[in-house]
Enzyme design. Structure first.
Site, mmCIF file in Angstrom:
data_model
loop_
_atom_site.group_PDB
_atom_site.id
_atom_site.type_symbol
_atom_site.label_atom_id
_atom_site.label_comp_id
_atom_site.label_asym_id
_atom_site.label_seq_id
_atom_site.Cartn_x
_atom_site.Cartn_y
_atom_site.Cartn_z
ATOM 1 N N ASP A 90 77.040 1.615 81.085
ATOM 2 C CA ASP A 90 77.357 0.770 82.226
ATOM 3 C C ASP A 90 78.820 1.069 82.545
ATOM 4 O O ASP A 90 79.716 0.588 81.855
ATOM 5 C CB ASP A 90 77.171 -0.706 81.880
ATOM 6 C CG ASP A 90 77.566 -1.620 83.021
ATOM 7 O OD1 ASP A 90 77.383 -1.238 84.194
ATOM 8 O OD2 ASP A 90 78.087 -2.723 82.742
ATOM 9 N N GLU A 125 74.199 3.583 84.916
ATOM 10 C CA GLU A 125 73.996 2.721 86.075
ATOM 11 C C GLU A 125 74.736 3.307 87.268
ATOM 12 O O GLU A 125 75.900 3.699 87.157
ATOM 13 C CB GLU A 125 74.502 1.311 85.771
ATOM 14 C CG GLU A 125 74.209 0.339 86.899
ATOM 15 C CD GLU A 125 74.580 -1.084 86.548
ATOM 16 O OE1 GLU A 125 73.905 -1.682 85.695
ATOM 17 O OE2 GLU A 125 75.554 -1.578 87.124
ATOM 18 N N ASP A 147 78.636 -6.187 79.548
ATOM 19 C CA ASP A 147 78.666 -4.752 79.848
ATOM 20 C C ASP A 147 77.888 -3.978 78.782
ATOM 21 O O ASP A 147 77.214 -3.004 79.091
ATOM 22 C CB ASP A 147 80.112 -4.255 79.931
ATOM 23 C CG ASP A 147 80.869 -4.938 81.058
ATOM 24 O OD1 ASP A 147 80.668 -4.554 82.219
ATOM 25 O OD2 ASP A 147 81.632 -5.877 80.769
#
Length: 182
Positions: free
Chosen positions: A5, A65, A138
């Protein structure tokens, strides 16, 4: 499998392994980047950490992501750079990279593309045994990315190939179909 992420303040990461359809969390954490450092120093730290993860765990793929479209263009640019640095580090080791939108990740984990971070976290607790409570969402987002890739990877279906037609002679047709000859 390495899930990331990306972020310029906190980068979440996870390493999962799959054995006989059982997902095991190997590594699960986040890298807190010093906000007092300039952006280029933070990008260097992201590159360094991804390189360390790849060197230590030898993942077969990187799932990351994709940046989402927000109102602040400068934030988007910084996030895109962080993502690019992480991707470049993995590609240096010839690791294939796949990007997933936040909506697709949430959909894969919770069944709802509009789920919030807490819903994703709670669903992850049902999917895997987690070694510890994350320092930030996260890390859980990175785990969700890796698991989303695992689920998506299983769904890839190879197109069936057509058998090539072999030109047959009239003699072979007659021998195979004597009842059709007048």
């Amino acid at each position: 499998m390495l899930g990331i992420d990306p972020g310029t303040v906190i980068m979440g990461y996870s390493i999962i392994s799959i054995e006989q359809e059982k997902i095991t969390v190997v590594e699960f954490s986040s890298l807190k980047l010093p906000i007092k450092k300039d952006n280029y120093e933070r990008l260097r730290l992201i590159h360094q950490r991804v390189t360390e993860l790849v060197t230590e765990f030898r993942p077969h793929a990187l799932a990351i992501e994709a940046p989402f479209f927000g109102k602040n263009v400068q934030s988007m640019l910084k996030l895109g750079r962080a993502q690019g640095v992480a991707i470049a580090a993995a590609m240096h080791f010839n690791i294939p990279v796949t990007e997933y939108s936040p909506r697709r990740i949430k959909q894969a984990i919770t069944g709802n593309g509009n789920a919030d971070k807490e819903q994703v976290w709670k669903m992850l607790l049902n999917i895997v045994d987690l070694p510890n409570v994350p320092k930030s969402y996260d890390a859980t987002d990175a785990l969700a990315v890796a698991i989303c890739h695992h689920y998506s990877d299983k769904l890839i279906v190879k197109k069936p190939t057509r058998k090539k037609k072999v030109a047959a002679s009239w003699n072979s047709f007659i021998l195979k179909n004597p009842d059709r000859v007048a």
